[in-house]
Write a protein that holds these residues in place. Sequence first.
Motif, mmCIF file in Angstrom:
data_model
loop_
_atom_site.group_PDB
_atom_site.id
_atom_site.type_symbol
_atom_site.label_atom_id
_atom_site.label_comp_id
_atom_site.label_asym_id
_atom_site.label_seq_id
_atom_site.Cartn_x
_atom_site.Cartn_y
_atom_site.Cartn_z
ATOM 1 N N ARG A 130 0.800 -1.218 0.000
ATOM 2 C CA ARG A 130 0.000 0.000 0.000
ATOM 3 C C ARG A 130 0.835 1.271 0.000
ATOM 4 N N SER A 131 1.913 1.288 0.732
ATOM 5 C CA SER A 131 2.703 2.518 0.805
ATOM 6 C C SER A 131 3.725 2.625 -0.328
ATOM 7 N N ILE A 132 4.471 1.548 -0.558
ATOM 8 C CA ILE A 132 5.545 1.613 -1.557
ATOM 9 C C ILE A 132 4.982 1.478 -2.968
ATOM 10 N N ARG A 133 4.234 0.407 -3.235
ATOM 11 C CA ARG A 133 3.728 0.162 -4.596
ATOM 12 C C ARG A 133 2.797 1.255 -5.091
ATOM 13 N N SER A 134 2.045 1.871 -4.205
ATOM 14 C CA SER A 134 1.080 2.880 -4.638
ATOM 15 C C SER A 134 1.665 4.289 -4.683
ATOM 16 N N MET A 135 2.937 4.428 -4.314
ATOM 17 C CA MET A 135 3.561 5.749 -4.316
ATOM 18 C C MET A 135 3.726 6.251 -5.753
ATOM 19 N N PRO A 136 3.346 7.496 -6.006
ATOM 20 C CA PRO A 136 3.551 8.054 -7.344
ATOM 21 C C PRO A 136 5.031 7.981 -7.732
ATOM 22 N N GLY A 137 5.265 7.536 -8.954
ATOM 23 C CA GLY A 137 6.632 7.425 -9.446
ATOM 24 C C GLY A 137 7.205 6.022 -9.332
ATOM 25 N N VAL A 138 6.576 5.147 -8.541
ATOM 26 C CA VAL A 138 7.042 3.765 -8.428
ATOM 27 C C VAL A 138 6.422 2.959 -9.558
ATOM 28 N N ALA A 139 7.276 2.417 -10.445
ATOM 29 C CA ALA A 139 6.797 1.633 -11.579
ATOM 30 C C ALA A 139 6.552 0.182 -11.184
ATOM 31 N N SER A 140 7.472 -0.394 -10.393
ATOM 32 C CA SER A 140 7.305 -1.786 -9.976
ATOM 33 C C SER A 140 8.173 -2.067 -8.763
ATOM 34 N N THR A 141 7.817 -3.161 -8.076
ATOM 35 C CA THR A 141 8.611 -3.596 -6.931
ATOM 36 C C THR A 141 8.776 -5.108 -7.003
ATOM 37 N N ARG A 142 9.804 -5.583 -6.364
ATOM 38 C CA ARG A 142 10.021 -7.018 -6.167
ATOM 39 C C ARG A 142 10.553 -7.162 -4.756
ATOM 40 N N SER A 143 9.946 -8.045 -3.986
ATOM 41 C CA SER A 143 10.302 -8.178 -2.573
ATOM 42 C C SER A 143 10.889 -9.544 -2.270
ATOM 43 N N TYR A 144 11.855 -9.553 -1.350
ATOM 44 C CA TYR A 144 12.495 -10.774 -0.897
ATOM 45 C C TYR A 144 12.542 -10.761 0.620
ATOM 46 N N MET A 145 11.937 -11.755 1.235
ATOM 47 C CA MET A 145 11.941 -11.867 2.697
ATOM 48 C C MET A 145 13.309 -12.367 3.151
ATOM 49 N N ILE A 146 13.828 -11.793 4.196
ATOM 50 C CA ILE A 146 15.086 -12.255 4.771
ATOM 51 C C ILE A 146 14.755 -13.350 5.777
ATOM 52 N N LEU A 147 15.279 -14.536 5.541
ATOM 53 C CA LEU A 147 15.017 -15.672 6.424
ATOM 54 C C LEU A 147 16.063 -15.765 7.515
ATOM 55 N N GLU A 148 17.294 -15.435 7.177
ATOM 56 C CA GLU A 148 18.388 -15.489 8.144
ATOM 57 C C GLU A 148 19.417 -14.448 7.735
ATOM 58 N N GLU A 149 19.942 -13.764 8.711
ATOM 59 C CA GLU A 149 20.939 -12.743 8.434
ATOM 60 C C GLU A 149 22.275 -13.209 8.994
ATOM 61 N N LEU A 150 23.255 -13.277 8.125
ATOM 62 C CA LEU A 150 24.587 -13.708 8.520
ATOM 63 C C LEU A 150 25.488 -12.486 8.627
ATOM 64 N N ALA A 151 26.317 -12.468 9.635
ATOM 65 C CA ALA A 151 27.211 -11.336 9.839
ATOM 66 C C ALA A 151 28.390 -11.428 8.891
ATOM 67 N N GLY A 152 28.726 -10.332 8.281
ATOM 68 C CA GLY A 152 29.933 -10.231 7.471
ATOM 69 C C GLY A 152 30.955 -9.440 8.256
ATOM 70 N N THR A 153 31.899 -8.883 7.559
ATOM 71 C CA THR A 153 32.903 -8.061 8.203
ATOM 72 C C THR A 153 32.642 -6.606 7.819
ATOM 73 N N ALA A 154 32.403 -5.781 8.806
ATOM 74 C CA ALA A 154 32.183 -4.359 8.564
ATOM 75 C C ALA A 154 33.450 -3.746 7.988
ATOM 76 N N PRO A 155 33.322 -2.763 7.096
ATOM 77 C CA PRO A 155 34.505 -2.176 6.469
ATOM 78 C C PRO A 155 35.552 -1.679 7.470
ATOM 79 N N GLU A 156 35.093 -1.122 8.589
ATOM 80 C CA GLU A 156 36.052 -0.589 9.562
ATOM 81 C C GLU A 156 36.823 -1.689 10.274
ATOM 82 N N LEU A 157 36.320 -2.919 10.196
ATOM 83 C CA LEU A 157 37.012 -4.034 10.849
ATOM 84 C C LEU A 157 37.863 -4.844 9.873
#
Length: 164
Positions: A130-157
């Motif tokens: 309702r908010s993103i897809r119906s916003m003026p100027g948005v032509a299309s969206t594709r969504s991906y649910m995050i099932l698990e988030e794995l930690a990487g290495t932050a640039p500062e580290l």
Amino acid sequence: MTGRTLPDKKYRIDAIDRRIIAELGKDARLSIRALADRVHISRTAANTRLNRLLEFGVITGFSANVNREALGLGITAIVIVKVDADWPTVSEALAALPFVEKAQALAGDIDILLTVSAPDHDALSETILRSIRSMPGVASTRSYMILEELAGTAPELATDTWDL
């Protein structure tokens, strides 16, 4: 960004600066004394170097890592957005929506990449459909649910990958 005007000259960081950045990446709440001890320099030198890193925009701020679930944001999705209008205006409007954690403008066939975190499936669905897809100027969206988030290495580290 901190809102400061950055100097015209680029600041060249050295091994000590990299260690300061890495230590602050591990714990942004370090006192100058603790930072100096960990980097093996004087407090005056640590303070001077930290101020220089801030002044030149190498360090742009300090933050806390937050557990989304502890905040009640139990579901996260990546939303790819294509726009058919003035994308800077659309991207600013998208970034201002509730539950939009991050908005990134991209080059290529994807215009904007959003990270959306919401309390539950209904709130996420409402935000995307309702908010993103119906916003003026948005032509299309594709969504991906995050099932698990794995930690990487932050640039500062990732000091082993920096040019020396």
